[in-house]
Design a protein around this motif. Structure first.
Motif, PDB file in Angstrom:
ATOM      1  N   GLN A  42       0.839  -1.196   0.000  1.00 22.73           N
ATOM      2  CA  GLN A  42       0.000   0.000   0.000  1.00 22.73           C
ATOM      3  C   GLN A  42       0.880   1.253   0.000  1.00 22.73           C
ATOM      4  N   LYS A  43       0.308   2.361  -0.468  1.00 20.29           N
ATOM      5  CA  LYS A  43       1.035   3.620  -0.424  1.00 20.29           C
ATOM      6  C   LYS A  43       1.343   3.954   1.032  1.00 20.29           C
ATOM      7  N   ASN A  44       2.610   4.199   1.308  1.00 20.79           N
ATOM      8  CA  ASN A  44       3.066   4.381   2.676  1.00 20.79           C
ATOM      9  C   ASN A  44       3.360   5.855   2.959  1.00 20.79           C
ATOM     10  N   THR A  45       2.645   6.423   3.921  1.00 18.88           N
ATOM     11  CA  THR A  45       2.855   7.827   4.278  1.00 18.88           C
ATOM     12  C   THR A  45       3.806   7.974   5.461  1.00 18.88           C
ATOM     13  N   TYR A  46       4.341   6.841   5.919  1.00 16.51           N
ATOM     14  CA  TYR A  46       5.255   6.875   7.053  1.00 16.51           C
ATOM     15  C   TYR A  46       6.711   6.956   6.568  1.00 16.51           C
ATOM     16  N   SER A  47       7.600   7.251   7.484  1.00 23.45           N
ATOM     17  CA  SER A  47       9.007   7.441   7.131  1.00 23.45           C
ATOM     18  C   SER A  47       9.776   6.133   7.023  1.00 23.45           C
ATOM     19  N   ASP A  72      -3.295   2.630  13.096  1.00 27.48           N
ATOM     20  CA  ASP A  72      -3.796   3.022  11.780  1.00 27.48           C
ATOM     21  C   ASP A  72      -3.942   1.833  10.831  1.00 27.48           C
ATOM     22  N   LYS A  73      -2.991   0.897  10.884  1.00 26.74           N
ATOM     23  CA  LYS A  73      -2.919  -0.156   9.866  1.00 26.74           C
ATOM     24  C   LYS A  73      -3.190  -1.578  10.368  1.00 26.74           C
TER      25      LYS A  73
END
Length: 241
Positions: A42-47, A72-73
């Motif tokens: 999945q598109k990852n918005t974390y660092s 969140d996940k």
């Protein structure tokens, strides 16, 4: 034809064990890890990548970031048991299924009514203080005023009882799983790619001739299976039970 064979195998068996992975819960809306729509893709918005964030060392070094990702996940509180969970609970009620061995942490087997569930990777519904071992439920973690839940008694960090990367599986759970698989006259494996060890290695303890694999993609154990069903687990189980 394959469903007729599957049904006949079940009818002839009195000590069935089910071994399941993330694929059994995708039909309840919980993503798996490795498929195209899985958590790792999945598109990852974390660092950091998910594999790193779900490790013990990351939990220790970046606890706040871990809990952000975890809540969140990894939590799907509104998910309900699907046809597969319900069929397995019914099979246990009839006395044929002796144990469910799962790599999942969502508690959906118990929600469907299964009594004898071995959770190899723990459960989001169990959480313990790392300091005093006080127990907490999922709501306590989710409703914590701080991102990192703290113990009411000692202010220690409340850690989910889930097995992270770099952490060992529970020895008692592994031993119980081995005992059930060794004594099974039928082993149904569903929704797992059988590539994550040591859990996947448990299949090697089965000595019978009714090994059924239900998975939409190939697994390393396909050559050892007595029956392979490339279909939905919920469809396969509900059609024969």
């Amino acid at each position: 034809m394959e469903f007729d064979t599957f049904r006949e195998m079940i009818e002839k068996s009195d000590s069935i064990v089910f071994f399941g992975g993330a694929g059994i819960s995708t039909e309840s809306g919980i993503p798996d890890f490795r498929t195209n729509g899985g958590i790792y893709n999945q598109k990852n918005t974390y660092s950091y990548p998910p594999e790193v964030m779900l490790s013990h060392s990351f939990f220790i070094e970046h606890t706040k970031e871990f809990f952000k990702f975890y809540k969140d996940k990894m939590i799907y509180k509104d998910a309900k048991p699907n046809a597969a969970h319900i069929a397995l609970a019914e099979l246990e009620r009839r006395g044929k299924l002796k144990a469910v061995i799962t790599q999942n942490i969502d508690g959906l087997h118990q929600a469907a009514g299964s009594k004898n569930v071995i959770e190899l990777h723990g459960s989001v519904h169990r959480n313990n203080c790392m300091n005093c071992n006080e127990s907490y439920d999922l709501d306590y973690v989710l409703n914590s005023p701080e991102i990192v839940p703290q113990c009411r008694k000692c202010n220690g960090i409340v850690k989910p009882c889930v097995v992270l990367y770099e952490e060992p599986l529970d020895t008692d759970s592994i031993n119980r799983a081995v005992d059930f698989i060794e004594s099974a006259d039928m082993l149904i494996v569903g929704g797992t790619s059988l590539v994550v060890y040591p859990a996947a290695g448990l299949i090697q303890y089965y000595r019978g001739d009714r090994l059924v694999l239900i998975n939409k993609s190939e697994t390393p154990y396909d050559g050892k299976a007595d029956l392979i069903i490339r279909d939905s687990i919920g469809k396969a189980l509900s059609r024969v039970i």
